[in-house]
Design an enzyme around this catalytic site. Structure first.
Site, PDB file in Angstrom:
ATOM      1  CD1 TRP A 141       6.633  -3.711  13.306  1.00  0.00           C
ATOM      2  CD2 TRP A 141       6.349  -5.509  11.761  1.00  0.00           C
ATOM      3  NE1 TRP A 141       5.444  -3.939  13.323  1.00  0.00           N
ATOM      4  CE2 TRP A 141       5.061  -4.999  12.540  1.00  0.00           C
ATOM      5  CE3 TRP A 141       6.290  -6.322  11.208  1.00  0.00           C
ATOM      6  CZ2 TRP A 141       3.878  -5.734  12.365  1.00  0.00           C
ATOM      7  CZ3 TRP A 141       5.023  -7.071  10.857  1.00  0.00           C
ATOM      8  CH2 TRP A 141       3.772  -6.642  11.388  1.00  0.00           C
TER       9      TRP A 141
ATOM     10  CD  GLU B 111      -4.011   0.327  -6.583  1.00  0.00           C
ATOM     11  OE1 GLU B 111      -2.984   0.492  -7.020  1.00  0.00           O
ATOM     12  OE2 GLU B 111      -4.436  -0.763  -6.204  1.00  0.00           O
TER      13      GLU B 111
ATOM     14  CB  THR C  53      -3.734  -4.057  -9.217  1.00  0.00           C
ATOM     15  OG1 THR C  53      -4.552  -5.103  -8.992  1.00  0.00           O
ATOM     16  CG2 THR C  53      -4.298  -2.772  -8.829  1.00  0.00           C
TER      17      THR C  53
HETATM   18  P1  ADP Z   1       0.925  -4.051  -7.970  1.00  0.00           P
HETATM   19  O1  ADP Z   1       0.253  -3.471  -6.879  1.00  0.00           O
HETATM   20  O2  ADP Z   1      -0.217  -4.816  -8.876  1.00  0.00           O
HETATM   21  O3  ADP Z   1       2.199  -5.071  -7.885  1.00  0.00           O
HETATM   22  P2  ADP Z   1       1.829  -1.691  -8.640  1.00  0.00           P
HETATM   23  O4  ADP Z   1       2.781  -1.430  -9.859  1.00  0.00           O
HETATM   24  O5  ADP Z   1       0.802  -0.585  -8.541  1.00  0.00           O
HETATM   25  O6  ADP Z   1       1.189  -3.020  -8.907  1.00  0.00           O
HETATM   26  O7  ADP Z   1       2.564  -1.847  -7.439  1.00  0.00           O
HETATM   27  C1  ADP Z   1       2.726  -0.634  -6.511  1.00  0.00           C
HETATM   28  C2  ADP Z   1       3.461  -1.203  -5.323  1.00  0.00           C
HETATM   29  O8  ADP Z   1       5.120  -1.529  -5.755  1.00  0.00           O
HETATM   30  C3  ADP Z   1       3.661  -0.057  -4.268  1.00  0.00           C
HETATM   31  O9  ADP Z   1       2.754  -0.378  -3.589  1.00  0.00           O
HETATM   32  C4  ADP Z   1       5.033  -0.470  -3.474  1.00  0.00           C
HETATM   33  O10 ADP Z   1       4.940  -1.435  -2.798  1.00  0.00           O
HETATM   34  C5  ADP Z   1       5.703  -1.036  -4.629  1.00  0.00           C
HETATM   35  N1  ADP Z   1       6.775   0.072  -5.202  1.00  0.00           N
HETATM   36  C6  ADP Z   1       6.513   0.804  -6.483  1.00  0.00           C
HETATM   37  N2  ADP Z   1       7.602   1.703  -6.345  1.00  0.00           N
HETATM   38  C7  ADP Z   1       8.520   1.448  -5.359  1.00  0.00           C
HETATM   39  C8  ADP Z   1       9.642   1.720  -4.944  1.00  0.00           C
HETATM   40  N3  ADP Z   1      10.566   2.734  -5.809  1.00  0.00           N
HETATM   41  N4  ADP Z   1      10.442   1.291  -3.802  1.00  0.00           N
HETATM   42  C9  ADP Z   1       9.738   0.162  -3.207  1.00  0.00           C
HETATM   43  N5  ADP Z   1       8.424  -0.045  -3.501  1.00  0.00           N
HETATM   44  C10 ADP Z   1       7.945   0.371  -4.599  1.00  0.00           C
END
Ligand code: ADP
Length: 544
Positions: free
Chosen positions: A444, A328, A184
């Protein structure tokens, strides 16, 4: 009674074998670091991948060994995916945008044995090589003519392949064997490794082929702007060969004009990537007064697609598919392929639905829970932490017992760290990352919602909302924005623009104009760094 059916291991090598046999003349078209456009079919790719596999065995790579890559999207990187995993080794993709410190941490944690790099990143590796395993073999992904002078004692990719047999009987092994490793990006602390298996990768490719995109035909061209070092380009190098689609690999040039030209020249049908890259392409579309020829679909994920961006593409006749997922999860969790009843709605309502993160993919279960872990209803109102489970979701982090301990709930579901609601039709609404929510007076406020609305103002090119500590309210939202031009609207003007969608107490307390926003290695706004940048900032009502 058991069914009487054969059972064959789900292996990654079978995907390429299938593509070469059933969709042999579909292509991988790559904008190379050498500066030209390179084309090869799946038949040629399968032959070169066989050569690579023999070469890897010649280098002593064995079942379970980690082999690192540091490379842009391209055919050689694609060959590495299949060549490395095909012989039972683990393809470990590294993100070149990571800091030297993170790179050193990850390579040592993974204990990589061989390291494949694009010419571009040779200096990056030279700078850190003294901190990497001493017996590492380096290979530069180019031909002899383009080999850079280097202190890595590196081998040359094309020389490695030369003379190797161009066919192979791919070894057979258990489908649960590890195939790929991706860390990640560390937006939430130290990078953590997701270790994919052959089974999870093949199943994910099948799930993704079903839902991502609005039905591709063999030979259709898909362009992943999402890098191969970011969750395997969302699995596209595995699902495209299954679908028989061609891949257009953009290499290093990801700016608007370069993408526009490549998409236009190659008549790309669908392009996939995070919102940040689409800002550049959208500007180029505006500048040219047209979209790239044949461009009909964009898949946006990785962070929330701003409503204004979705609207902009749709008005150009580009269908937006909004998707959500995580490293993940291999990464696909939900997709925005729309059912007919949405397509029959008016434009505004369609955009509303497309701003949501879509519905779950087969093979991924979703649940939202309150703080005590109780399941919340899928009524579009109740919001809580989002948990997932499925065949392509991690069951543990790679060699990280500490992180694995807290990542799962008592029933074994993986906690995404996202706060979401799910409506009765199954549409997911990601409201925020739990740590990015703004807590004001016990209520929130979603930073994503505020950002979406602010982005709809013509003067705002990009923005992010962060929480600033407040003695009375706990936290208050502040908008950090990049101007599209010279105009920088006042806070009052922004409030007027945003007040239709928000109660007064939800509106940001301040607007701070910056030249650029800090980005993470995966092209998302880094709220961690933004919070650090404004650590000493004082809210207007607290200034004496
Ligand atoms: P990292 O956790 O290292 O930033 P990831 O690419 O695995 O890398 O990130 C996943 C996170 O990105 C998700 O848990 C979410 O918070 C965010 N995310 C991914 N796609 C979307 C989306 N379409 N809309 C909002 N948030 C998103």
């Amino acid at each position: 009674m058991e069914g009487m059916m054969m059972q064959q291991a789900l292996l990654i090598s079978d995907i390429l074998k299938y593509a070469a046999e059933a969709h042999g003349d579909s292509e991988i078209i790559s904008a190379r670091t050498e500066g030209d456009i390179h084309r090869q079919t799946y038949i040629e790719t399968a032959a070169r991948t066989a050569q690579l596999a023999h070469a890897l065995e010649g280098l002593g790579v064995k079942l379970g060994d980690r082999v690192a890559t540091l490379a842009w999207n391209g055919y050689r990187h694609f060959e590495l995916y299949y060549g490395i995993s095909g012989i039972g080794a683990i393809c470990h993709t590294l993100n070149p945008r990571l800091s030297a410190e993170q790179l050193i941490y990850i390579v040592n944690h993974a204990e990589d044995k061989v390291f494949f790099t694009d010419t571009t990143f040779v200096p990056v590796l030279e700078a850190v090589k003294d901190h990497l395993p001493k017996d590492m073999t380096y290979v530069v992904m180019t031909d002899r003519a383009h080999m850079p002078d280097n202190t890595l004692n590196a081998l040359c990719y094309e020389e490695l392949l030369e003379g190797q047999p161009d066919s192979i009987d791919w070894p057979q092994f258990d489908e649960n064997t590890a195939s790929g490793l991706c860390y990640t990006s560390g937006t939430t602390g130290h990078p953590k490794g997701a270790l994919y298996s052959h089974r999870s990768t093949v199943l994910h490719a099948l799930y993704a082929a079903l839902v991502l995109g609005n039905g591709y035909k063999p030979g259709d061209k898909i362009l992943p702007v999402v890098p191969q070092f970011h969750v395997n380009a969302w699995g596209l190098p595995y699902s495209a060969p299954l679908m028989g689609t061609s891949l257009v690999m953009p290499g290093a040039a990801l700016d608007g004009p370069s993408l526009f030209k490549l998409m236009d020249d190659e008549k790309v049908l669908s392009a996939w990537g995070v919102p940040t890259v689409w800002l550049g392409l959208s500007n180029e579309i505006k500048a040219q007064g047209r979209k790239p020829e044949n461009f009909a679909e964009v898949v946006i994920g990785g962070s929330a697609a701003p409503r204004s961006m979705i609207e902009g593409f749709e008005k150009q006749g580009v269908d937006v598919i909004h998707a959500w997922g995580m490293t993940e999860m291999s990464p696909l969790g939900t997709h925005g392929k729309m059912p007919p009843w949405v397509k029959n709605q008016n434009f505004e309502e369609q955009i509303n639905k497309k701003s949501l993160q879509g519905r779950r993919v087969f093979g991924v279960d979703l649940k939202i829970t309150d703080e005590d872990g109780n399941k919340l209803p899928h009524d579009g109102e109740a919001a809580g932490e989002l948990f997932v489970r499925g065949n392509a979701v991690i069951s543990s982090y790679y060699n990280n017992a500490e992180a694995s301990k807290t990542a799962f709930d008592a029933e074994g579901w993986f906690g995404t760290g996202d706060v979401a609601s799910i409506d009765a039709q199954g549409f997911l609404n990601i409201q925020d990352r739990a740590k990015d929510l703004v807590k004001s007076g016990g209520e929130w406020i979603s930073s994503i919602d505020l950002e979406n609305t602010a982005m709809a103002h013509a003067a705002v090119a990009n923005c992010a909302v962060i929480a600033i500590a407040h003695p009375k309210w706990d936290e208050r939202p502040v908008l950090v924005a990049v101007a599209a031009g010279d105009e920088k609207p006042s806070l009052e003007e922004m409030h007027t623009h945003m007040s239709e969608h928000f109660a007064k107490w939800q509106l940001p307390d301040d607007i701070l104009w910056v030249d650029e926003l800090p980005m993470t290695a995966t092209g998302k706004v880094s709220k961690l760094n933004l919070r650090k940048q404004f650590a000493d900032y004082q809210l207007p009502d607290l200034r004496s």
